[in-house]
Design an enzyme around this catalytic site. Structure first.
Site, short mmCIF file in Angstrom:
data_model
loop_
_atom_site.label_atom_id
_atom_site.label_comp_id
_atom_site.label_asym_id
_atom_site.label_seq_id
_atom_site.Cartn_x
_atom_site.Cartn_y
_atom_site.Cartn_z
N ASP A 35 0.81 -1.22 0.00
CA ASP A 35 0.00 0.00 0.00
C ASP A 35 0.85 1.27 0.00
O ASP A 35 0.67 2.15 0.85
CB ASP A 35 -0.95 0.02 1.20
CG ASP A 35 -1.81 -1.23 1.28
OD1 ASP A 35 -2.24 -1.71 0.22
OD2 ASP A 35 -2.05 -1.73 2.40
N GLU A 190 -11.23 1.10 -3.92
CA GLU A 190 -10.51 1.59 -2.75
C GLU A 190 -9.28 2.37 -3.21
O GLU A 190 -9.08 2.60 -4.40
CB GLU A 190 -10.11 0.42 -1.84
CG GLU A 190 -9.28 -0.64 -2.54
CD GLU A 190 -9.15 -1.93 -1.75
OE1 GLU A 190 -9.86 -2.08 -0.74
OE2 GLU A 190 -8.36 -2.80 -2.16
#
Length: 527
Positions: A35, A190
């Site tokens: 991430d 997302e």
């Protein structure tokens, strides 16, 4: 005169060509570093990653060239910032975003084991960050965008991307949350990030879930609140396609972009390196060049593909950092790369005057979803060698166990440890080394070896396909103890969002034990 001019032009040409550098290797940050989010301040780049149930939270990296990175700290270093009580495998801190505005750095993220979305801020990213500022808009993967003194926040409540304005210092929501895009219909829209270029607001997200079907899509609008039109060439990044399906890199997604000081654009994303359909190091950080002509859509890499070797890609002038020492205990301090499970009890970790790291055991084991006496370093290479020398407290009874662990989660780890056993037919209580596998409710002792003293050298050697374990009694050579196929510790088998870490640990069955174990080295080397 003509000859002199030719010589000058030739020298300038050589100088210019020397300044043009190209070529780099992926991943730029190997091992369990998922991430990624990135920002630039002047000539410096800062990058953060998720940390899940590990403490401290949100590793922070710095670079001058986007290719070479060094970890300069962690953002969440205090328990008051990071409550991981009750955090289980792959809960805790989810995807962070790092941004800079008007002299202040901001990091926004989600603690799914606590109160949800929050941000912290600082004027010195290598120093202390603020206490958490909790936010009202829900969802995960929050991001910030600053424009004309206004702070916008995006996240993904209710399977769509929502936008509001906030006060970044108080957390107050200043406008209602408005849904601005739902993506292309892939599951789990997302990782939203907003950029502005050539009068357009670009909204980039990830879709498809963080497995094989992961991808990055993008939309744009003249108004930050929309409506957003999707790029006809979506997805702009994925290996879930015919061209990418045979790559060793899979699961590409969760991206962020940055513009370099020379005007070029770059994208960082996560992906994982597979071997025989499995991976153990979790999701790593990759770098891809972006071609973004004025007024047009960004084009990522080679048609959305990412490569391990990029010999012809022009880069910024490259500036490497010194290599980490092979013995990670030699500094006699806990560098930023060290990590603990949940909120650790730091009184159980001591650097001795000899340089050894002393671990004081508790009754919490590696099978428990809380904080054992355990300190670890990420596995950063598919092939590596790890060695340590462990000396047990000479007065320790059979309750003490101490050694190395190749740890994926409480349900999946391989442990190589010293333990004193009760008196046997030998007439004394021997110290033995045990290789034990804990795999999904099963415990298997692969091998045991009696030692001549209360100390031994332990070694783990890894290849892309598995782990080999060795032990050396005092003054003797290493003896082979056993092998574990990497598939047993892979994300495909264990599940979750993390990767294998390599740790030292100590456990006792006696609540009032005063025993300890000293680790004299922790030598990690790629092979």
């Amino acid at each position: 005169m003509k000859k002199i001019l030719t010589t000058i032009l030739l020298a300038m040409s050589v100088l210019c060509s020397a300044q043009v550098q190209k070529g780099y290797q992926n991943p730029i940050i190997p091992g369990f570093h998922p991430d990624p989010s990135i920002c630039r301040v002047g000539n410096d780049y800062y990058l953060v990653n998720s940390s899940f149930q590990y403490f401290p939270g949100v590793p922070l990296f710095q670079s001058r060239d986007l290719v070479h990175w060094t970890q300069v700290g962690n953002v969440l270093t205090r328990s008051s910032q990071l409550n991981l009580q009750g955090a289980t495998f792959s809960s805790g801190i989810y995807a962070p975003t790092i941004r800079y505005d008007a002299g202040t750095f901001y990091m926004i993220t989600t603690n799914v084991s606590d109160k949800g979305n929050f941000l912290v801020y600082t004027d010195d990213p290598k120093g202390e960050w603020s206490e958490p500022v909790w936010l009202e808009q829900g969802g995960i993967d929050p991001s910030l965008y600053f424009e004309d003194g206004v702070c916008y926040m995006v996240s993904n409540p209710e399977d769509g991307i929502s936008l509001c304005t906030i006060d970044p210092k108080s957390g107050e929501r200043l406008s209602e949350s408005r849904r601005i895009w739902g993506g292309l219909g892939g599951r789990y829209p997302e990782s939203p990030h907003i950029y502005k270029k050539d009068g357009w607001y670009y909204l980039m997200i990830a879709e498809g879930g963080t497995e094989i079907g992961h991808s990055v899509t993008i939309a744009r609008s003249r108004d930050i609140y929309g409506p957003y039109e999707a790029n006809p060439a979506n997805p702009i990044l994925t290996h879930f396609c015919q061209r990418g399906q045979k790559s060793p890199i899979q699961g590409l997604g969760h991206a962020d972009m940055v513009q370099a000081q020379d005007g070029s654009w770059w994208l960082v994303c996560l992906g994982f390196r597979m071997e025989n359909g499995h991976h153990v190091m979790g999701r790593e950080t990759f770098l891809v060049p972006v071609d973004w002509p004025e007024g047009e859509w960004p084009k990522v890499g080679d048609g959305g593909l990412v490569y391990l070797d990029n010999p012809e890609v022009k880069t910024l002038p490259q500036k490497s950092y010194p290599d980490k020492p092979k013995n990670l205990l030699i500094t006699k301090e806990f560098g930023p790369e060290w990590m603990w499970l949940n909120n650790p009890r730091m009184e159980n970790y001591h650097f001795m005057s000899s340089g050894a790291l002393r671990l004081v055991p508790t009754t919490v084991t590696l099978d428990d979803a809380t904080s054992p006496t355990f300190i670890a370093h990420r596995q950063e290479h598919q092939a590596f060698s790890l060695e340590t020398e462990v000396q047990m407290d000479s007065k320790a009874m059979s309750e003490l166990e101490a050694g190395l662990t190749v740890y994926m989660c409480p349900q999946a780890h391989a442990d190589l440890f010293l333990k004193k056993y009760p008196s046997t037919q030998l007439g004394y209580s021997p110290v033995a080394v045990t290789l034990q596998y804990t795999l999904y409710g099963l415990k298997h002792v692969e091998q045991e070896m009696i030692l001549s003293s209360n100390s031994a050298r332990l070694k783990v050697e890894a290849t892309a396909t598995g782990y080999d374990f060795y032990c050396a009694d005092a003054g003797k050579s290493y003896e082979y103890l056993g092998h574990l196929d990497m598939r047993f510790l892979s994300s495909e088998t264990a599940g979750g969002f993390t990767g294998v870490v390599l740790g030292m640990y100590a456990v006792t069955t006696a609540p009032a034990s005063t025993s300890y174990a000293d680790f004299k080295s922790f030598i990690y080397q790629p092979r």
